[in-house]
Design a protein around this motif. Structure first.
Motif, PDB file in Angstrom:
ATOM      1  N   ASN A  84      19.924 -77.682 -25.570  1.00 39.64           N
ATOM      2  CA  ASN A  84      20.638 -78.939 -25.462  1.00 39.64           C
ATOM      3  C   ASN A  84      20.191 -79.805 -24.288  1.00 39.64           C
ATOM      4  O   ASN A  84      20.323 -81.023 -24.353  1.00 39.64           O
ATOM      5  N   ALA A  85      19.689 -79.193 -23.231  1.00 38.93           N
ATOM      6  CA  ALA A  85      19.231 -79.987 -22.085  1.00 38.93           C
ATOM      7  C   ALA A  85      17.759 -80.358 -22.195  1.00 38.93           C
ATOM      8  O   ALA A  85      17.341 -81.410 -21.713  1.00 38.93           O
ATOM      9  N   PHE A  86      16.986 -79.493 -22.847  1.00 36.24           N
ATOM     10  CA  PHE A  86      15.547 -79.728 -22.913  1.00 36.24           C
ATOM     11  C   PHE A  86      15.034 -79.909 -24.337  1.00 36.24           C
ATOM     12  O   PHE A  86      13.833 -80.090 -24.550  1.00 36.24           O
ATOM     13  N   GLY A  87      15.924 -79.854 -25.324  1.00 33.69           N
ATOM     14  CA  GLY A  87      15.519 -80.103 -26.698  1.00 33.69           C
ATOM     15  C   GLY A  87      14.669 -79.014 -27.318  1.00 33.69           C
ATOM     16  O   GLY A  87      13.951 -79.253 -28.295  1.00 33.69           O
ATOM     17  N   VAL A  88      14.741 -77.801 -26.782  1.00 31.79           N
ATOM     18  CA  VAL A  88      13.948 -76.682 -27.312  1.00 31.79           C
ATOM     19  C   VAL A  88      14.660 -76.095 -28.526  1.00 31.79           C
ATOM     20  O   VAL A  88      15.892 -75.976 -28.532  1.00 31.79           O
ATOM     21  N   SER A  89      13.910 -75.735 -29.561  1.00 34.20           N
ATOM     22  CA  SER A  89      14.516 -75.128 -30.745  1.00 34.20           C
ATOM     23  C   SER A  89      15.036 -73.740 -30.407  1.00 34.20           C
ATOM     24  O   SER A  89      14.627 -73.128 -29.412  1.00 34.20           O
ATOM     25  N   THR A  90      15.941 -73.233 -31.264  1.00 33.48           N
ATOM     26  CA  THR A  90      16.510 -71.904 -31.033  1.00 33.48           C
ATOM     27  C   THR A  90      15.429 -70.836 -30.998  1.00 33.48           C
ATOM     28  O   THR A  90      15.430 -69.954 -30.129  1.00 33.48           O
ATOM     29  N   GLN A  91      14.490 -70.901 -31.944  1.00 36.74           N
ATOM     30  CA  GLN A  91      13.436 -69.894 -32.001  1.00 36.74           C
ATOM     31  C   GLN A  91      12.548 -69.953 -30.772  1.00 36.74           C
ATOM     32  O   GLN A  91      12.182 -68.923 -30.186  1.00 36.74           O
ATOM     33  N   ASN A  92      12.184 -71.170 -30.345  1.00 38.98           N
ATOM     34  CA  ASN A  92      11.340 -71.299 -29.153  1.00 38.98           C
ATOM     35  C   ASN A  92      12.079 -70.837 -27.901  1.00 38.98           C
ATOM     36  O   ASN A  92      11.464 -70.267 -26.981  1.00 38.98           O
ATOM     37  N   ALA A  93      13.382 -71.083 -27.857  1.00 38.31           N
ATOM     38  CA  ALA A  93      14.164 -70.628 -26.710  1.00 38.31           C
ATOM     39  C   ALA A  93      14.181 -69.102 -26.639  1.00 38.31           C
ATOM     40  O   ALA A  93      14.056 -68.513 -25.555  1.00 38.31           O
ATOM     41  N   LYS A  94      14.319 -68.460 -27.804  1.00 38.94           N
ATOM     42  CA  LYS A  94      14.282 -66.995 -27.835  1.00 38.94           C
ATOM     43  C   LYS A  94      12.899 -66.465 -27.465  1.00 38.94           C
ATOM     44  O   LYS A  94      12.781 -65.450 -26.766  1.00 38.94           O
ATOM     45  N   ASN A  95      11.869 -67.147 -27.930  1.00 33.83           N
ATOM     46  CA  ASN A  95      10.503 -66.741 -27.576  1.00 33.83           C
ATOM     47  C   ASN A  95      10.270 -66.881 -26.076  1.00 33.83           C
ATOM     48  O   ASN A  95       9.594 -66.045 -25.457  1.00 33.83           O
ATOM     49  N   PHE A  96      10.840 -67.939 -25.496  1.00 33.62           N
ATOM     50  CA  PHE A  96      10.698 -68.143 -24.053  1.00 33.62           C
ATOM     51  C   PHE A  96      11.336 -66.992 -23.283  1.00 33.62           C
ATOM     52  O   PHE A  96      10.781 -66.510 -22.279  1.00 33.62           O
ATOM     53  N   GLN A  97      12.487 -66.543 -23.764  1.00 34.59           N
ATOM     54  CA  GLN A  97      13.168 -65.449 -23.080  1.00 34.59           C
ATOM     55  C   GLN A  97      12.371 -64.149 -23.145  1.00 34.59           C
ATOM     56  O   GLN A  97      12.552 -63.263 -22.314  1.00 34.59           O
ATOM     57  N   LYS A  98      11.481 -64.027 -24.122  1.00 36.33           N
ATOM     58  CA  LYS A  98      10.711 -62.802 -24.284  1.00 36.33           C
ATOM     59  C   LYS A  98       9.454 -62.776 -23.418  1.00 36.33           C
ATOM     60  O   LYS A  98       8.771 -61.748 -23.358  1.00 36.33           O
ATOM     61  N   ARG A  99       9.135 -63.882 -22.769  1.00 39.70           N
ATOM     62  CA  ARG A  99       7.938 -63.920 -21.927  1.00 39.70           C
ATOM     63  C   ARG A  99       8.071 -62.942 -20.763  1.00 39.70           C
ATOM     64  O   ARG A  99       9.164 -62.742 -20.225  1.00 39.70           O
ATOM     65  N   PRO A 100       6.957 -62.328 -20.368  1.00 34.58           N
ATOM     66  CA  PRO A 100       7.005 -61.280 -19.325  1.00 34.58           C
ATOM     67  C   PRO A 100       7.656 -61.730 -18.033  1.00 34.58           C
ATOM     68  O   PRO A 100       8.471 -60.997 -17.457  1.00 34.58           O
ATOM     69  N   PHE A 101       7.327 -62.941 -17.547  1.00 29.54           N
ATOM     70  CA  PHE A 101       7.889 -63.350 -16.249  1.00 29.54           C
ATOM     71  C   PHE A 101       9.397 -63.613 -16.347  1.00 29.54           C
ATOM     72  O   PHE A 101      10.138 -63.409 -15.379  1.00 29.54           O
ATOM     73  N   VAL A 102       9.850 -64.056 -17.544  1.00 30.04           N
ATOM     74  CA  VAL A 102      11.287 -64.263 -17.733  1.00 30.04           C
ATOM     75  C   VAL A 102      12.005 -62.916 -17.767  1.00 30.04           C
ATOM     76  O   VAL A 102      13.065 -62.744 -17.161  1.00 30.04           O
ATOM     77  N   GLN A 103      11.417 -61.965 -18.473  1.00 29.68           N
ATOM     78  CA  GLN A 103      12.017 -60.639 -18.534  1.00 29.68           C
ATOM     79  C   GLN A 103      12.074 -59.992 -17.154  1.00 29.68           C
ATOM     80  O   GLN A 103      13.052 -59.333 -16.815  1.00 29.68           O
ATOM     81  N   LYS A 104      11.032 -60.204 -16.351  1.00 29.54           N
ATOM     82  CA  LYS A 104      11.034 -59.657 -14.991  1.00 29.54           C
ATOM     83  C   LYS A 104      12.137 -60.291 -14.142  1.00 29.54           C
ATOM     84  O   LYS A 104      12.787 -59.615 -13.339  1.00 29.54           O
ATOM     85  N   ALA A 105      12.344 -61.594 -14.347  1.00 25.42           N
ATOM     86  CA  ALA A 105      13.409 -62.275 -13.606  1.00 25.42           C
ATOM     87  C   ALA A 105      14.774 -61.721 -13.994  1.00 25.42           C
ATOM     88  O   ALA A 105      15.636 -61.489 -13.139  1.00 25.42           O
ATOM     89  N   TYR A 106      14.951 -61.511 -15.312  1.00 27.72           N
ATOM     90  CA  TYR A 106      16.201 -60.899 -15.774  1.00 27.72           C
ATOM     91  C   TYR A 106      16.396 -59.522 -15.142  1.00 27.72           C
ATOM     92  O   TYR A 106      17.460 -59.188 -14.627  1.00 27.72           O
ATOM     93  N   GLN A 107      15.360 -58.711 -15.214  1.00 33.79           N
ATOM     94  CA  GLN A 107      15.458 -57.340 -14.708  1.00 33.79           C
ATOM     95  C   GLN A 107      15.771 -57.308 -13.217  1.00 33.79           C
ATOM     96  O   GLN A 107      16.551 -56.484 -12.749  1.00 33.79           O
ATOM     97  N   PHE A 108      15.157 -58.233 -12.465  1.00 37.16           N
ATOM     98  CA  PHE A 108      15.418 -58.291 -11.026  1.00 37.16           C
ATOM     99  C   PHE A 108      16.880 -58.650 -10.760  1.00 37.16           C
ATOM    100  O   PHE A 108      17.555 -58.033  -9.928  1.00 37.16           O
ATOM    101  N   SER A 109      17.377 -59.663 -11.494  1.00 34.31           N
ATOM    102  CA  SER A 109      18.757 -60.106 -11.293  1.00 34.31           C
ATOM    103  C   SER A 109      19.745 -59.017 -11.687  1.00 34.31           C
ATOM    104  O   SER A 109      20.681 -58.705 -10.948  1.00 34.31           O
ATOM    105  N   TYR A 110      19.531 -58.431 -12.865  1.00 30.42           N
ATOM    106  CA  TYR A 110      20.425 -57.376 -13.327  1.00 30.42           C
ATOM    107  C   TYR A 110      20.371 -56.175 -12.396  1.00 30.42           C
ATOM    108  O   TYR A 110      21.383 -55.559 -12.077  1.00 30.42           O
ATOM    109  N   GLY A 111      19.152 -55.847 -11.959  1.00 29.72           N
ATOM    110  CA  GLY A 111      18.994 -54.695 -11.084  1.00 29.72           C
ATOM    111  C   GLY A 111      19.724 -54.876  -9.768  1.00 29.72           C
ATOM    112  O   GLY A 111      20.355 -53.943  -9.256  1.00 29.72           O
ATOM    113  N   ALA A 112      19.636 -56.096  -9.223  1.00 31.90           N
ATOM    114  CA  ALA A 112      20.320 -56.375  -7.957  1.00 31.90           C
ATOM    115  C   ALA A 112      21.832 -56.263  -8.113  1.00 31.90           C
ATOM    116  O   ALA A 112      22.524 -55.657  -7.279  1.00 31.90           O
TER     117      ALA A 112
END
Length: 447
Positions: free
Chosen positions: A53-81
């Protein structure tokens, strides 16, 4: 002990003892070390909605973005902390305190801890119960002095049931001794008992538990001659639910009840709960609906039941979604005809000053019509005579629980011999409320 069924929660706990100070620390430790799977999902929903809604990205592209390695690492760091901070620091620290001070297992809760545990149960008590958390409150009766009820009971019994997020100690404060103190002063061989329970459970579940508790009480105390029940807010609905299931189960205690008093109880729903649901429903066509759908489920089942004042299992057990429906689909729950029912409402209005917004809001949380059981559909009307209704002007939802004027009116109802003069019709009391301005809430409902 009743068994679990697909449509019903458990109606009592295996361990009926109230939590100790050690139990509270252990319960908090469990919360801090709980798996963050639910948080993972919520954060991912938020991220997807922002990308869409803020950047006009489609649902599928948004999910693909979340699967990128650097995004997953950011998630893991935040969750781990977060997990490390909770599981590796806070939880062990709390458990270390329990080990160092074993006497905490024997110490009852202080008033401040009762306040904390009551709020936690009101917000997500159904979750605590499901997780078998030591923070989940059992249904317990306390005496007038704050101790668990023990010993034989006889004569007239008065039971007071508190409202959402409250506890058995909230019936009085530093300025007012409360209804229990006022009734005790009548010296009519009466006993004050205070119900404490998990307000996050379904109202009908608590109603069944209350009904079972009362039946056990009269079976163990055959010298009890009569029972009066006083409920504030949700406590009034739980009491009505107990009466419904007590009559359905043909329990003995139901025939011993003489009076029921409901103080600020949302018999036809709480305005602000429906107002919040309406916002969520209307904003469904706007961005972040996925996020709203997640956040609305933070509310406990007990809070959801306040939307329309549901007191029966069949009001909710067949719903497709936990958040329920905006439409009022309740089944009627009439009051037993042999019981004298009295209804108390509060309003922020003053007697000679009318304000449309305040008329709807009532005492902040419950409208006057809802508290007085008035409904356009005759099936849902609580058929209570006007002489059994009272409206208190200038009092909010929490003040009417212990205010001296309310206590005096209830005393007149339950002990008519105390005062020869009993006013007819709806009682009106003008209560000064310093620093309060009527225009503060003007237009809220219309907006």
């Amino acid at each position: 002990m009743p068994s679990l069924t697909p449509l019903h929660e458990t109606y009592c706990k295996w361990d009926r003892t109230p939590p100790s100070q050690a139990d509270v620390l252990e319960g908090l430790a469990q919360l801090f070390s709980t798996s963050l799977n639910g948080v993972h999902e919520l954060i991912q929903v938020i991220n997807i909605e922002v990308l869409k809604n803020a950047f006009g990205v489609s649902t599928q592209n948004a999910k693909n973005f979340q699967k990128r390695p650097f995004v997953q690492k950011a998630y893991q760091f935040s969750y781990g902390a977060l997990q490390k901070y909770g599981s590796c620091f806070l939880a062990p620290s709390l458990r270390h305190i329990i080990e160092k001070y074993p006497t905490l297992h024997e110490k009852p809760l202080t008033p401040s801890l009762h306040f904390l545990v009551g709020i936690l149960n009101g917000i997500f008590g159904d979750y605590l119960l499901k997780q078998h958390s030591p923070l989940a409150l059992p249904m317990v009766l306390y005496d007038h002095y704050g101790a668990i009820q023990q010993g034989e009971l006889a004569g007239r019994i008065v039971i007071l049931a508190h409202g959402l997020c409250m506890n058995h100690l909230t019936w009085s404060n530093a300025h007012y001794g409360g209804i229990g103190e006022r009734l005790l002063a009548q010296r009519d061989h009466n006993t004050m008992l205070y119900l404490n329970y998990n307000t996050g459970r379904r109202i009908s579940a608590n109603g069944r538990s209350f009904s079972n508790l009362l039946e056990d009480l009269v079976q163990r105390n055959p010298r009890i001659t009569s029972i009066d029940i006083i409920g504030h807010s949700m406590g009034g609905l739980v009491s009505r639910s107990a009466l419904f299931y007590g009559k359905q189960n043909m329990y003995q205690w139901i025939h011993m009840v003489e009076n029921l008093v409901c103080i600020g109880s949302p018999h036809h729903g709480a305005v602000l709960e429906r107002f919040g649901f309406t916002i969520q429903d209307k904003l469904g066509a706007f961005p972040f609906v996925g996020l709203l759908g997640q956040l609305v489920n933070i509310r406990s089942n007990g809070i959801l039941d306040l939307r329309h004042g549901s007191v029966r299992d069949d009001d909710w057990e067949h719903m497709d979604a936990r958040i329920g429906m905006m439409d009022d689909n309740r089944a009627p729950a009439p009051l037993p005809s042999h019981i004298n029912t009295f209804l108390v409402a509060g309003t922020l209005e003053f007697e000679k000053v009318r304000n449309k917004a305040l008329t709807v809001i009532g005492d902040y949380l419950v409208s006057v019509k809802s508290a007085l059981g008035e409904h356009p559909n005759p099936r849902f009307q609580l058929k209570v005579p006007d002489s059994h209704k009272a409206v208190f002007y200038g009092l909010n939802h929490f003040e009417i629980q212990y205010h001296s004027s309310v206590a005096e009116q209830i005393t007149r109802w339950l002990y008519p011999h105390v005062n020869d003069y009993v006013q007819e019709g709806i009682q009106t009391h003008i209560i000064d409320m310093p620093n309060y301005k009527l225009e503060d809430l003007e237009g809220i409902v219309e907006t």
